[in-house]
Design an enzyme around this catalytic site. Sequence first.
Site, PDB file in Angstrom:
ATOM      1  N   ASP A  63       0.546  19.818  53.571  1.00  0.00           N
ATOM      2  CA  ASP A  63       1.506  18.719  53.701  1.00  0.00           C
ATOM      3  C   ASP A  63       2.578  19.031  54.734  1.00  0.00           C
ATOM      4  O   ASP A  63       2.814  20.185  55.085  1.00  0.00           O
ATOM      5  CB  ASP A  63       2.166  18.403  52.351  1.00  0.00           C
ATOM      6  CG  ASP A  63       3.007  19.567  51.808  1.00  0.00           C
ATOM      7  OD1 ASP A  63       2.500  20.706  51.814  1.00  0.00           O
ATOM      8  OD2 ASP A  63       4.154  19.323  51.402  1.00  0.00           O
TER       9      ASP A  63
ATOM     10  N   GLU B   6       3.871  21.490  49.158  1.00  0.00           N
ATOM     11  CA  GLU B   6       4.786  22.628  49.301  1.00  0.00           C
ATOM     12  C   GLU B   6       6.182  22.142  49.664  1.00  0.00           C
ATOM     13  O   GLU B   6       7.192  22.651  49.167  1.00  0.00           O
ATOM     14  CB  GLU B   6       4.271  23.588  50.394  1.00  0.00           C
ATOM     15  CG  GLU B   6       5.010  24.911  50.455  1.00  0.00           C
ATOM     16  CD  GLU B   6       6.220  24.927  51.378  1.00  0.00           C
ATOM     17  OE1 GLU B   6       6.966  25.923  51.356  1.00  0.00           O
ATOM     18  OE2 GLU B   6       6.438  23.953  52.122  1.00  0.00           O
TER      19      GLU B   6
HETATM   20 ZN   LIG Z   1       5.783  25.510  55.390  1.00  0.00          ZN
END
Ligand SMILES: [Zn+2]
Length: 427
Positions: A96, A191
């Site tokens: 992401d 994340e």
């Molecule tokens: Zn990163």
Amino acid sequence: MDPIRLTAEERKEMLDRFLRYVRVDTRSDDNSTASPSTPVQKDLSRMLVDELVALGCADAAMDEWGYVFATVPGNLPQGHPAAGTVPTIGLLAHVDTYFGTVGAGVKPVVIDRYDGGDIRLSGDPTQVLRPSEEPNLAACKGHQLVTTDGTTLLGADDKAGVAEIMTAVAWLRAHPEFPHGRVRVAFTTDEEVGRGTEHFDVGAFGAKYAYTLDGSDLGEVEDETFCADSALVVVEGRDVHPGYAKGRMVNAVRAAAALVSRLPEPALPETTEGRQSYLHAYDVRGDVTKVEVKLLVRAFTVEELHEREDSLRAVVAEVEAAFPGVRTTVTVKEQYRNMGFKLAEDPRVMDHAFEAVRRQGLTPSRKAIRGGTDGARLSYMGLLTPNVWAGGQNFHSVREWVSVEWMAAAAETTVALLGVWVEKSIP
Ligand SMILES: [Zn+2]
């Protein structure tokens, strides 16, 4: 062991991978409670499964959270002195990109040989990368670079890491003569919204040591994160009609304002760096009756963390004394702890990384992250996971760029690291 070097062809394949991945919009969403927070992240995950299968990872698969797991089986012949002892090593990156910057329609711009001058980004002439402002850009004179066109982020955070791991996997397949243990690959989602390990099954992953390729600068290996607590201060006053409030009103708004203004100046995010700790008031809301002040407490040791919390309690006590009738409560909650404490339990995980960096002819640097990482949480879940550079600069910004040389060095060092683990596992 000689240094590992990608051929020009292998390097071009790495760059092509990177350019393919950054064109897929994988922005995560911090307002979503779904997993993954955005379905588009799975578009890249699916692409990676197909590519991993094509590279010979027969078990490559994506789960419902969008995580991709795959295996490169070890190739040590029977009778190799490390055959029974070399541990499985994990390689991790996240698919992401940061939610706060446009991540769709990325048009990467490749500069084949950077001349060392200012770089004006083609889609927004007000955006100029200047070596005078960025020492790392100056250091990359002569490199092949990838920038944005100035209108979106690039997504080198962390698609540089993804491309480097894929390149390491491809290299192992192309070089069956290179002895290595079992390698597990994981590409994770979300994340950037702090949920990258929410569904990570350490047992199923089946490794005790792993490396995230999610840092920035050449040679960097990060083994420390902050120790982090949150603090909530509730300030309660007494509301009375302001026309008749003399001697009766207790204004929580003024008391909370005094509290925030009395936080020790030398220990704020905007006055600290390096290994210094801070108290950060980041959210204040309420009224005369009741105000809630939310704070972050950050330090590299638990002792210092508690010192910061004591200084907060001291300020709160001062405010109570200065505003008679005000009532306060302080609630501190643990968020995460310095990954360095865990990694120190088995120094091989850092030692071998430094050894690999040195063998590649680079200078290793040990860094402490003024934040947390997925690796910090994983380390406390039993998977020791320091963070290695991936090459990207100016994360989360339309000014993001990456050096292809530094990316190649990360892929090469990753392979070398697998070799070091084999060698050091010989009893
Ligand atoms: Zn990163």
